[in-house]
Design an enzyme around this catalytic site. Structure first.
Site, PDB file in Angstrom:
ATOM      1  N   ARG A  39      61.236  10.377  49.786  1.00  0.00           N
ATOM      2  CA  ARG A  39      62.004   9.334  50.032  1.00  0.00           C
ATOM      3  C   ARG A  39      63.419   9.363  50.792  1.00  0.00           C
ATOM      4  O   ARG A  39      64.410   8.654  50.936  1.00  0.00           O
ATOM      5  CB  ARG A  39      63.112   9.537  47.763  1.00  0.00           C
ATOM      6  CG  ARG A  39      64.124   8.983  48.009  1.00  0.00           C
ATOM      7  CD  ARG A  39      64.631   9.428  46.468  1.00  0.00           C
ATOM      8  NE  ARG A  39      65.883   9.289  46.553  1.00  0.00           N
ATOM      9  CZ  ARG A  39      66.529   7.968  45.558  1.00  0.00           C
ATOM     10  NH1 ARG A  39      65.503   7.399  45.083  1.00  0.00           N
ATOM     11  NH2 ARG A  39      67.655   7.675  45.602  1.00  0.00           N
ATOM     12  N   ILE A  65      70.055   2.683  47.970  1.00  0.00           N
ATOM     13  CA  ILE A  65      69.596   3.400  47.893  1.00  0.00           C
ATOM     14  C   ILE A  65      69.514   3.741  46.339  1.00  0.00           C
ATOM     15  O   ILE A  65      70.367   4.373  45.396  1.00  0.00           O
ATOM     16  CB  ILE A  65      68.368   4.179  48.686  1.00  0.00           C
ATOM     17  CG1 ILE A  65      67.055   3.758  47.851  1.00  0.00           C
ATOM     18  CG2 ILE A  65      69.044   4.998  48.047  1.00  0.00           C
ATOM     19  CD1 ILE A  65      66.403   5.137  48.843  1.00  0.00           C
ATOM     20  N   SER A  66      68.328   3.268  45.136  1.00  0.00           N
ATOM     21  CA  SER A  66      69.133   3.016  43.259  1.00  0.00           C
ATOM     22  C   SER A  66      69.095   4.837  43.536  1.00  0.00           C
ATOM     23  O   SER A  66      67.924   5.650  44.001  1.00  0.00           O
ATOM     24  CB  SER A  66      68.221   2.431  42.935  1.00  0.00           C
ATOM     25  OG  SER A  66      68.686   0.964  42.680  1.00  0.00           O
ATOM     26  N   GLN A  67      69.390   5.053  41.971  1.00  0.00           N
ATOM     27  CA  GLN A  67      69.098   6.434  41.237  1.00  0.00           C
ATOM     28  C   GLN A  67      67.741   6.391  41.538  1.00  0.00           C
ATOM     29  O   GLN A  67      66.984   6.269  40.567  1.00  0.00           O
ATOM     30  CB  GLN A  67      70.297   6.913  40.281  1.00  0.00           C
ATOM     31  CG  GLN A  67      70.077   8.250  39.448  1.00  0.00           C
ATOM     32  CD  GLN A  67      70.714   7.871  38.006  1.00  0.00           C
ATOM     33  OE1 GLN A  67      70.828   6.460  37.923  1.00  0.00           O
ATOM     34  NE2 GLN A  67      71.276   8.266  37.376  1.00  0.00           N
ATOM     35  N   PRO A  68      66.939   8.138  41.777  1.00  0.00           N
ATOM     36  CA  PRO A  68      65.639   7.934  41.285  1.00  0.00           C
ATOM     37  C   PRO A  68      65.290   7.677  39.873  1.00  0.00           C
ATOM     38  O   PRO A  68      63.919   6.462  40.276  1.00  0.00           O
ATOM     39  CB  PRO A  68      65.727   9.401  42.186  1.00  0.00           C
ATOM     40  CG  PRO A  68      66.689  10.046  42.547  1.00  0.00           C
ATOM     41  CD  PRO A  68      67.766   8.663  41.970  1.00  0.00           C
TER      42      PRO A  68
END
Length: 221
Positions: A39, A65-68
């Protein structure tokens, strides 16, 4: 995937264990992909230290970038399409991270990004990491990719005021569309399934995404 740096593997393992598995996600394909895909390679240098934290991270151009966990949830929902998922459309490629997670699982990913600079960066990062099965395109993702349709699944990484009709029509029968729908500030993660007789719709819970800009989304201003 080739050439993935593994210097932060311990952080990825902790991310999966503490942020994703602890919240109940059990899809082994998704968990394995989240463990494999680096990531931090998709996050600009000044934010890379936060890559594995439990929140969205800025990637430039006003995007994130979205939360995992949100990435894992959206991909897991896409994988519920029937029959098995082979081709996926991603709308809002951003850094390319979610496309990489998808590409680690499925045969082919078409990813659309409206911002040239982000698309170029995503394309370069994916290439460096050996993801040859991702086609990153620049365009209005709200209109999908008619020339590449139909898709087994479509995953939208930005929030629409309503489910974009062009995306629904580009699903194959048995396909799944995962899209945040609501206001600019708060949405539901909506799951649309195409059946032989039409479409069904359900909510997978609340979420917050940046707006989906385009003809079948929000106006830019």
């Amino acid at each position: 995937m080739e050439g993935a740096a593994d210097d932060r593997a311990a952080e990825r393992e902790a991310m999966v264990r503490e942020q994703i598995e602890r919240r109940g996600l059990r899809d082994k394909r998704v968990l394995a992909a989240m463990r494999r895909v680096p990531r931090h390679r998709f996050v600009p240098g000044n934010s890379a230290a936060e890559a594995y934290d439990d929140h969205p991270v800025p990637i430039g151009e006003g995007q994130t970038i979205s939360q995992p966990y949100i990435v894992a949830e959206a991909v897991a929902l896409a994988m519920t399409a029937s029959p098995p998922v082979e081709r996926v459309l991603e709308v809002g490629a951003g850094s390319g991270y979610q496309a990489a997670v998808l590409a680690d699982i499925v045969r082919e990913v078409v990813a659309v990004e409206r911002i040239d600079a982000l698309a170029a960066r995503a394309r370069a990062t994916l290439s460096e990491l050996g993801f040859s099965n991702v086609d990153v395109r620049v365009g209005d993702g709200t209109l999908g990719c008619p020339d590449a349709a139909p898709f087994c699944a479509i995953v939208v990484a930005a929030a629409a005021p309503a489910v974009p009709e062009p995306l629904k029509q580009q699903l194959r029968v048995g396909g799944v569309l995962v899209v945040p729908v609501g206001s600019r500030w708060l949405q539901d993660l909506v799951v649309v399934r195409r059946t032989p007789s039409g479409f069904t719709r359900e909510s997978a819970g609340g979420c917050v995404f940046v707006p989906l800009i385009g003809e079948a989304g929000w106006p830019e201003k």
